[in-house]
Structures are given as C-alpha cells and as structure tokens.
Enzyme design. Structure first.
Site, PDB file in Angstrom:
ATOM      1  N   GLN A 251       0.630  -0.803   0.201  1.00 50.35           N
ATOM      2  CA  GLN A 251       0.050  -0.031   0.325  1.00 50.35           C
ATOM      3  C   GLN A 251       0.707   1.446   0.154  1.00 50.35           C
ATOM      4  O   GLN A 251       0.566   1.913  -0.655  1.00 50.35           O
ATOM      5  CB  GLN A 251      -0.976  -0.062   1.249  1.00 50.35           C
ATOM      6  N   GLU A 252       1.498   1.435   1.036  1.00 49.77           N
ATOM      7  CA  GLU A 252       2.729   2.546   0.553  1.00 49.77           C
ATOM      8  C   GLU A 252       3.144   2.856  -0.220  1.00 49.77           C
ATOM      9  O   GLU A 252       3.619   3.939  -0.713  1.00 49.77           O
ATOM     10  CB  GLU A 252       3.954   1.930   1.998  1.00 49.77           C
TER      11      GLU A 252
END
Length: 389
Positions: A251-252
C-alpha cells in the site's frame, strides 16, 4: 484557473462509485477553500499548520477506512486514493497527511492492541494527533535489516538509543512508530527488529533541525538518548518489525505511485496552459510541432501510467498480493514524473526557474519520490528476484 487535459483521472475510472465522487467533490471544495489560497504561505513558513490538520479531521477526511468503533466510516481504499490525489493536486507538502492517514494508521489498526487502537486512532481521525513513521537512519539508505537504533529492555521499559533522519511529519509529530533493534544477536539480523510507539514527550527523545527537504518541509531528524519507552508500547510482537513493514509496503508504494502520477498530471496541465499563452517568433508556443510532440509524449506516458495504476488499485481493493507490480509502478512512475518535470521546465523557459511558479516547485519536489519506500535499485533487485532471476 488551470484547465485539465483529458486524461482518465475522474468519473470513468472503474473503482470509483457515486459515493467516491461525492467524497472527491467534498474534499476538493474543502481544499479550494482551506488549503489552496494559503499553500504558498505555508511553504514559506516551513510546514502545514496544526489548525489545518484539525480542520481536515473535523470534516471527516482523515482515515475514512477505519472502523466505526474508532470514529471512522469503514470505507474502502478508494477513498484513500481520492484523498491522496486531491492533496497532491494542491502541492507535495500535503503528502504528509496521506502518510498519516494511510501509512502510519494502518500499522496500529493491523498490529496494535485494543488499548493502543483506542489510545491513538480516534485522535488520528480528528487531526488532534499528527503521526510519523521513523525507519530511515543517517547513512542507512534502504538497508532496513541493518538499522542501528537500539531498544534494550530494562525495568519495564525499552531504553532507546539512536537517530532517524528525513522523517516526514517528524518535526511536528505527536507520536511516532519507530523501528529499533531489540535483539542485537538475532540471526538473521532482521529477526531482531521491532516497532515501538513513541510519544513526543518521551524522556530522552528530541528533534534536531527541520530539513528543508524537497516538498516535505516538516521532515526532521530525530534523536533518542536513553529514551524510556514503556514495554506496553511495543507494536505487535517483538522481532516481527521487518515482517510488518514488508506487509505494508504494497500500500505504501502504491500511494507513492498515485501521488507521483498526480504530480505529473499537474505539471502537464500547468505546461499546456502556459504554452497556450506564451508566444515566440510571433506565434504561440503551443503551435510549434516540436512542442506539440513533446506534450503528446508526456500525455501518453501519463495515460499509460494511469491505466497501470488504476488496475493495481482495483487489485489492491480485492486484497490481492501485487507487491511485484506495485514495485514496478512505484519506480517507473516516479522516474517518469522526474523526466516530465525536466521537459515541462524546458517548455516554461526562464519562467520555470522562478520560485513563485508552481512548475518550479514541482520540479523541486519530485526527485525525492524516487527514494521513498526503497530506491529504484532496491526495487529492481526485489522485482528481479520475484520474476525468477
């Protein structure tokens, strides 16, 4: 008003529902009123004021994905995408809000105890508490397994010693998640890494100078000199820190790709508006074939990037493991945005070097994104391994 090139960024995107679009409209109206008119001044002052954090929280835009139990709306990742894109369209200095909302908070939601969740998450949502994620160390680069900050147990506390650098939100954070070595003899060494929750008033914790880092004026260096952190502030299990980081990198990195793509789109819009007005040799720059070819090439790159990223967003929403593809997107799009910034600066001619032009800030801000969540070289090594090389 800057007009927008017809790139697939809005209503036709498959993962956006009517509710997402209403959220998008609300956050855009809010930012047009509460951020855009003041952004230049905030950059001169070196950071986003706490009052703005409180306003954006009061309006329900932070951590919308969190459970209702903690004050969230239980929304899907699409809302995080909308928030990140709208923040980036104002300016890169607002990126720390997305890190707070969609990078730091998920660690506590996934690995925290019930007490830790209730202690921090409601204040994350209201903007009352600003957070940061402290991993990078001076001279460390992307070698997370070799971090030198230590946390040794003593009398019910972890005694933390070390330093962190280039930490987004670090200068004004009320709370940090800090990666530390809790087992100096662990084999392999990354088995000895743990994550600690450290509040700003922790004895032995201090902040150094504020970095005037590209696009992240609230970034800072942090110091821990026998900082006393209660054992109850351990996040998850001891020794599992690197595992937790790896779980959240998908996600990052996706968030980084999303922000960089929006920065590229903004640079394109700024440049098209400029060349339609600027004249050379008696005609508008936009009428020169070489200029048109350059703009077409930039627009094509952005459209290809958008198609790739939107596909990854859909897969991420379904919970698929796509770390290889996300790593590809992150390194390629950040490098693409950096190339685009150079080409757009050239089309702006001398005006591009004037600090009060937004294109100049974009050109300044974009290079650092190539180092976020791992350098290009680190990501390519990971991708090569994952495709069987």
């Amino acid at each position: 008003m800057v007009s927008s090139i017809a790139i697939n960024m809005d209503d036709s995107r498959s993962f956006l529902t009517e509710k997402h679009l209403l959220f998008k409209q609300s956050i855009r109206e809010f930012l047009n009123k509460e951020a855009s008119p003041y952004y230049d001044q905030w950059e001169k002052e070196g950071g986003i004021p706490r009052l703005f954090w409180k306003k954006i929280g009061d309006n329900g835009f932070l951590c919308p994905w969190l459970d209702v139990e903690f004050g969230g709306a239980g929304a899907d990742f699409g809302y995080s995408v909308v928030l990140a894109e709208e923040l980036e369209m104002v300016g890169s200095a607002l990126g720390g809000i997305s890190i707070h909302s969609d990078v730091v908070a998920p660690y506590i939601a996934s690995f925290g105890t019930i007490d830790q969740k209730h202690r921090y998450l409601p204040k994350f949502i209201t903007g009352e508490m600003i957070s940061a994620f402290a991993v990078t160390e001076p001279g460390l680069g992307s070698e997370l397994a070799n971090i030198r900050t230590t946390a040794i147990k003593k009398d019910g506390y972890y005694i933390v010693n070390g330093a962190k650098s280039f930490i987004t939100n670090g200068f004004n954070a009320d709370f940090l998640i800090v990666a530390c070595k809790t087992d100096l003899d662990a084999v392999p060494s990354h088995d000895g890494i743990s994550l600690l929750l450290i509040d700003k008033d922790t004895p032995g914790f201090s902040r150094g100078r504020k970095f005037e880092k590209e696009g992240q004026e609230s970034s800072a260096e942090l110091f821990f000199d026998d900082a006393s952190v209660p054992i109850g502030n351990l996040l998850g299990e001891e020794g599992k820190g690197l595992s937790y980081i790896m779980q959240k990198l998908q996600q990052e990195r996706l968030m980084c790709a999303i922000g960089s793509l929006m920065a590229a789109k903004d640079m394109l819009d700024l440049t098209v508006n400029f060349i339609k007005e600027r004249k050379a040799f008696g005609k508008k720059i936009s009428k020169f074939k070489n200029t048109q070819f350059t703009i077409v090439e930039i627009a094509t790159d952005i459209q290809l990037g958008r198609t790739f990223v939107d596909g990854l967003i859909c897969k991420h929403l379904k919970g698929e493991k796509i770390i290889t593809e996300v790593s590809m997107a992150k390194y390629w799009i950040t490098e693409m945005a950096k190339r685009i910034s150079e080409r757009c600066m050239q089309l702006h001619d001398g005006y591009g070097n004037m600090g009060d032009y937004k294109i100049a800030r974009r050109h300044r801000d974009i290079p650092v994104t190539t180092f976020y969540t791992g350098s290009d070289e680190i990501l390519k090594i990971l991708i090569a391994k994952n495709i069987g090389l």
